[in-house]
Write a protein that holds these residues in place. Sequence first.
Motif, PDB file in Angstrom:
ATOM      1  N   ALA A  16     -58.778  -2.249  -9.812  1.00 17.15           N
ATOM      2  CA  ALA A  16     -58.453  -1.565 -10.794  1.00 17.15           C
ATOM      3  C   ALA A  16     -57.372  -0.250 -10.602  1.00 17.15           C
ATOM      4  N   GLY A  17     -57.335   0.220  -9.343  1.00 15.30           N
ATOM      5  CA  GLY A  17     -56.409   1.299  -9.105  1.00 15.30           C
ATOM      6  C   GLY A  17     -54.780   0.770  -9.057  1.00 15.30           C
ATOM      7  N   ILE A  18     -54.902  -0.384  -8.313  1.00 17.54           N
ATOM      8  CA  ILE A  18     -53.525  -0.981  -8.361  1.00 17.54           C
ATOM      9  C   ILE A  18     -53.320  -1.724  -9.436  1.00 17.54           C
ATOM     10  N   ARG A  19     -53.959  -2.215 -10.244  1.00 13.50           N
ATOM     11  CA  ARG A  19     -53.692  -2.688 -11.516  1.00 13.50           C
ATOM     12  C   ARG A  19     -53.067  -1.593 -12.361  1.00 13.50           C
ATOM     13  N   GLU A  20     -53.698  -0.465 -12.543  1.00 15.46           N
ATOM     14  CA  GLU A  20     -53.219   0.536 -13.270  1.00 15.46           C
ATOM     15  C   GLU A  20     -51.916   1.115 -12.663  1.00 15.46           C
ATOM     16  N   ASP A  21     -51.745   1.306 -11.588  1.00 18.86           N
ATOM     17  CA  ASP A  21     -50.317   1.660 -10.867  1.00 18.86           C
ATOM     18  C   ASP A  21     -49.168   0.585 -11.514  1.00 18.86           C
ATOM     19  N   PHE A  22     -49.619  -0.470 -11.097  1.00 17.90           N
ATOM     20  CA  PHE A  22     -48.565  -1.781 -11.287  1.00 17.90           C
ATOM     21  C   PHE A  22     -48.307  -1.876 -12.737  1.00 17.90           C
ATOM     22  N   ARG A  23     -49.164  -1.708 -13.662  1.00 14.54           N
ATOM     23  CA  ARG A  23     -49.000  -1.861 -15.087  1.00 14.54           C
ATOM     24  C   ARG A  23     -48.100  -0.637 -15.624  1.00 14.54           C
ATOM     25  N   GLU A  24     -48.362   0.744 -15.004  1.00 16.52           N
ATOM     26  CA  GLU A  24     -47.324   1.905 -15.350  1.00 16.52           C
ATOM     27  C   GLU A  24     -46.112   1.881 -14.824  1.00 16.52           C
ATOM     28  N   CYS A  25     -46.013   1.124 -13.570  1.00 14.51           N
ATOM     29  CA  CYS A  25     -44.779   1.032 -12.987  1.00 14.51           C
ATOM     30  C   CYS A  25     -43.864   0.184 -14.028  1.00 14.51           C
ATOM     31  N   LEU A  26     -44.443  -0.953 -14.311  1.00 19.95           N
ATOM     32  CA  LEU A  26     -43.639  -1.838 -15.328  1.00 19.95           C
ATOM     33  C   LEU A  26     -43.321  -1.225 -16.560  1.00 19.95           C
ATOM     34  N   LEU A  27     -44.106  -0.598 -17.176  1.00 18.59           N
ATOM     35  CA  LEU A  27     -43.964   0.134 -18.620  1.00 18.59           C
ATOM     36  C   LEU A  27     -43.050   1.177 -18.388  1.00 18.59           C
ATOM     37  N   ARG A  28     -42.796   1.879 -17.421  1.00 19.85           N
ATOM     38  CA  ARG A  28     -42.194   3.328 -17.464  1.00 19.85           C
ATOM     39  C   ARG A  28     -40.698   2.975 -16.756  1.00 19.85           C
ATOM     40  N   HIS A  29     -40.425   1.494 -16.367  1.00 20.54           N
ATOM     41  CA  HIS A  29     -39.371   1.160 -15.546  1.00 20.54           C
ATOM     42  C   HIS A  29     -38.129   1.136 -16.408  1.00 20.54           C
ATOM     43  N   ASP A  30     -36.821   1.610 -15.936  1.00 20.90           N
ATOM     44  CA  ASP A  30     -35.744   1.506 -16.977  1.00 20.90           C
ATOM     45  C   ASP A  30     -35.334   0.190 -17.392  1.00 20.90           C
ATOM     46  N   CYS A  31     -35.947  -1.011 -16.703  1.00 23.93           N
ATOM     47  CA  CYS A  31     -35.496  -2.125 -17.197  1.00 23.93           C
ATOM     48  C   CYS A  31     -36.202  -2.204 -18.522  1.00 23.93           C
ATOM     49  N   VAL A  32     -37.591  -2.090 -18.718  1.00 31.38           N
ATOM     50  CA  VAL A  32     -38.221  -2.000 -19.964  1.00 31.38           C
ATOM     51  C   VAL A  32     -37.863  -1.088 -20.943  1.00 31.38           C
ATOM     52  N   VAL A  33     -37.634   0.146 -20.579  1.00 25.48           N
ATOM     53  CA  VAL A  33     -37.593   1.366 -21.441  1.00 25.48           C
ATOM     54  C   VAL A  33     -36.081   1.492 -21.803  1.00 25.48           C
ATOM     55  N   LYS A  34     -35.078   1.213 -21.216  1.00 22.40           N
ATOM     56  CA  LYS A  34     -33.815   1.492 -21.559  1.00 22.40           C
ATOM     57  C   LYS A  34     -33.180   0.020 -22.118  1.00 22.40           C
TER      58      LYS A  34
END
Length: 75
Positions: A16-34
């Motif tokens: 669960a800990g890795i899953r949450e960090d992986f999800r947050e990394c993807l959703l907050r990355h410039d590739c997705v956001v910008k």
Amino acid sequence: MPKYYEEKEPDNRPCAGIREDFRECLLRHDCVVKEGKLPSECLKEGHCKALQTSFFECKRSMLDNRSRFRGRKGY
């Protein structure tokens, strides 16, 4: 490195800990956001590769019979 939030209910699933960090990394990355790309497209480009590998190893260790005695990999 795991981000645990007090207001969220605890997730008792494996990895669960890795899953949450992986999800947050993807959703907050410039590739997705910008750039407005999908997270799956950003994964193909190689973003958050370390967390993706850690999440894969954690999920794979659940199938390993030796992990019953040694415990799961990850955090």
